[in-house]
Enzyme design. Structure first.
Site, PDB file in Angstrom:
ATOM      1  N   GLU A 142     -32.650 -20.107 -45.104  1.00  0.00           N
ATOM      2  CA  GLU A 142     -31.560 -20.983 -45.674  1.00  0.00           C
ATOM      3  C   GLU A 142     -30.638 -21.370 -44.891  1.00  0.00           C
ATOM      4  O   GLU A 142     -30.201 -20.352 -44.040  1.00  0.00           O
ATOM      5  CB  GLU A 142     -31.144 -20.119 -46.762  1.00  0.00           C
ATOM      6  CG  GLU A 142     -30.214 -20.408 -47.710  1.00  0.00           C
ATOM      7  CD  GLU A 142     -30.075 -19.912 -49.099  1.00  0.00           C
ATOM      8  OE1 GLU A 142     -30.941 -18.997 -49.517  1.00  0.00           O
ATOM      9  OE2 GLU A 142     -29.041 -20.047 -49.850  1.00  0.00           O
ATOM     10  N   CYS A 164     -23.505 -23.065 -41.980  1.00  0.00           N
ATOM     11  CA  CYS A 164     -23.692 -21.578 -42.184  1.00  0.00           C
ATOM     12  C   CYS A 164     -24.946 -21.431 -41.688  1.00  0.00           C
ATOM     13  O   CYS A 164     -26.140 -21.646 -42.405  1.00  0.00           O
ATOM     14  CB  CYS A 164     -23.465 -21.259 -43.290  1.00  0.00           C
ATOM     15  SG  CYS A 164     -23.704 -19.199 -43.585  1.00  0.00           S
ATOM     16  N   CYS A 166     -33.145  -9.816 -43.162  1.00  0.00           N
ATOM     17  CA  CYS A 166     -32.282  -8.918 -42.353  1.00  0.00           C
ATOM     18  C   CYS A 166     -32.745  -7.623 -42.616  1.00  0.00           C
ATOM     19  O   CYS A 166     -32.859  -7.090 -43.509  1.00  0.00           O
ATOM     20  CB  CYS A 166     -30.612  -9.306 -42.923  1.00  0.00           C
ATOM     21  SG  CYS A 166     -29.507  -8.493 -41.884  1.00  0.00           S
ATOM     22  N   CYS A 180     -27.305  -4.074 -46.116  1.00  0.00           N
ATOM     23  CA  CYS A 180     -25.995  -3.533 -46.650  1.00  0.00           C
ATOM     24  C   CYS A 180     -25.915  -3.929 -48.029  1.00  0.00           C
ATOM     25  O   CYS A 180     -26.907  -4.459 -48.675  1.00  0.00           O
ATOM     26  CB  CYS A 180     -24.822  -4.900 -46.208  1.00  0.00           C
ATOM     27  SG  CYS A 180     -24.591  -4.941 -44.327  1.00  0.00           S
ATOM     28  N   CYS A 202     -25.284  -7.017 -50.417  1.00  0.00           N
ATOM     29  CA  CYS A 202     -25.799  -8.388 -49.666  1.00  0.00           C
ATOM     30  C   CYS A 202     -27.112  -8.617 -50.251  1.00  0.00           C
ATOM     31  O   CYS A 202     -27.784  -7.733 -50.120  1.00  0.00           O
ATOM     32  CB  CYS A 202     -25.760  -8.356 -48.241  1.00  0.00           C
ATOM     33  SG  CYS A 202     -26.098  -9.771 -47.421  1.00  0.00           S
ATOM     34  N   CYS A 238     -21.208 -16.565 -49.658  1.00  0.00           N
ATOM     35  CA  CYS A 238     -21.559 -15.284 -48.658  1.00  0.00           C
ATOM     36  C   CYS A 238     -22.321 -14.283 -49.375  1.00  0.00           C
ATOM     37  O   CYS A 238     -21.902 -13.910 -50.512  1.00  0.00           O
ATOM     38  CB  CYS A 238     -20.251 -14.631 -48.277  1.00  0.00           C
ATOM     39  SG  CYS A 238     -19.025 -15.932 -47.377  1.00  0.00           S
TER      40      CYS A 238
END
Ligand code: SAH
Length: 362
Positions: free
Chosen positions: A108, A129, A136, A140, A143, A355
């Protein structure tokens, strides 16, 4: 004569013996050497560079200034552009792209148009971005990316391609790139450094307009600093003490807050650049005035800037975004303590492009 592949680049799929490294990411000097190895005159290198970075050509077969014969010979050498899989635009003009890579993985990218206030009037800017990994591994808690697991690092051409894609779609030069998409950039340092170099020298984006965001990986911030870059380093802090940070950012167990802050201080010493600290605001979790005070103690005398990011909702967890008064109260404490602070109201919320909401799905 058969085409010699360019070999200097970091290969993303070394097991695959027939893999030919794509040209995207190669410098003018490297492209010039390469065309000469093909028996072509040096000026073809400059042409190739222009066609790749300015015209966004996707296949060497389409470079009309090259002879038909040579185009046929090199047609199989990949440039390294990905395929647009999906595009959606939020009401605020933010555009989310899903890109399909050669091995079928989807990543993305987000294009964020903004206006910068200047004395001579507002100036249109375009920020991209970019993702640095497929998924990942950092996990976290707040996220969305981490919830989907981790697949692999992106190669440098897959990072640069994202910027060219947005530039073409907007028909506007990209002014800023933030490495804040899928993934942890400092787990992919070699390709991220190569992409930064190329974005600066080949795509023409100023180093100060390039920002790499990291949750902090031991020794990598120092390693990054030693590359003599003038880019901006953003560190995702999110908590003013070790106990709270461990809860939100699992990797903090292995790399405690004090060690991370010490390495950031080294970064400032080595580069002379201030560090940005990102701090997500989660209602009732880390947004109280006492947290702001504790944070300002951590950062006292530190050449830094705090960027507060009010939480953007994701499905898997039930954190809440603090209201505006709470956010302002947090800002006020930091200001009273002489800490430079700004609030990032994320763009693209309606397209799940803000974000923490990126997960490589529609
Ligand atoms: N892995 C890197 C870069 C990707 S995230 C890093 O951690 O810095 C970019 C920023 O968005 C990080 O500061 C991240 O913590 C923040 N973020 C993640 N989830 C979020 C959410 N749900 N709401 C707001 N910000 C979030």
């Amino acid at each position: 004569m058969s085409a010699t592949p360019l070999v200097s680049q970091v290969d993303f799929n070394p097991e695959k013996s027939e893999f030919i490294p794509p040209l995207l990411g190669a410098s003018l000097a490297e492209l010039t050497t390469w065309v000469q190895q093909q028996g072509q005159p040096a000026y073809r290198g400059k042409q190739l560079h222009e066609w790749i970075y300015d015209k966004g050509v996707r296949s060497l077969a389409d470079i009309s200034v090259f002879s038909k014969q040579w185009r046929k010979e090199v047609a199989e050498i990949p440039i390294g552009r990905s395929i647009l899989h999906y595009r959606s635009e939020a009401p605020d003009g933010t555009v989310k792209y899903l890109l399909r890579l050669t091995d079928g993985q989807i990543i993305e990218t987000v294009g964020i148009p903004t206006f910068a206030e200047r004395a001579e009037g507002p100036k249109a800017r375009l920020t991209v971005c970019v993702s640095t990994q497929v998924g990942c591994p950092m996990a976290c808690d707040f996220c969305a990316t981490g919830k989907g697991g981790y697949k692999r690092n992106l190669a440098r051409h897959e990072i640069i391609d994202q910027v060219l894609t947005v530039q073409e779609d907007f028909q506007q030069r990209v002014s800023n790139v933030v490495f804040m998409g899928l993934g942890e950039p400092l787990l992919n340092t070699e390709n991220v450094l190569a992409a930064l170099k190329s974005l600066n020298q080949d795509v023409g984006i100023g180093q100060r307009s390039l920002t790499v965001s990291t949750v902090g990986i031991r020794d990598r911030i120092r390693q990054f600093a030693q590359n003599n870059l003038q880019i901006t380093l953003a560190v995702s802090l999110h908590a003013p003490n070790q106990a709270l940070r461990e809860k939100l950012v699992p990797s903090a167990r292995a790399y405690p807050l004090n060690d991370l802050l010490a390495e950031c201080r080294e970064y400032v010493e080595i580069t002379g650049r201030r560090v940005t600290f990102e701090y997500i605001l989660l209602a009732g979790v880390n947004d109280l005035s006492e947290h702001a005070l504790e944070l300002s103690k951590c950062l006292r005398g530190f050449q830094s800037h705090v960027n507060l990011i009010p939480y953007n909702p994701i499905q898997e967890v039930d954190y809440k975004r603090p209201n505006r008064d709470r956010i302002q109260a947090f800002v006020n404490v930091l200001k009273q303590q002489q800490i430079a602070v700004s609030v990032r109201y994320s763009r693209g919320l309606e397209a799940d492009a803000a974000c923490g909401q990126l997960r490589a799905s529609k």
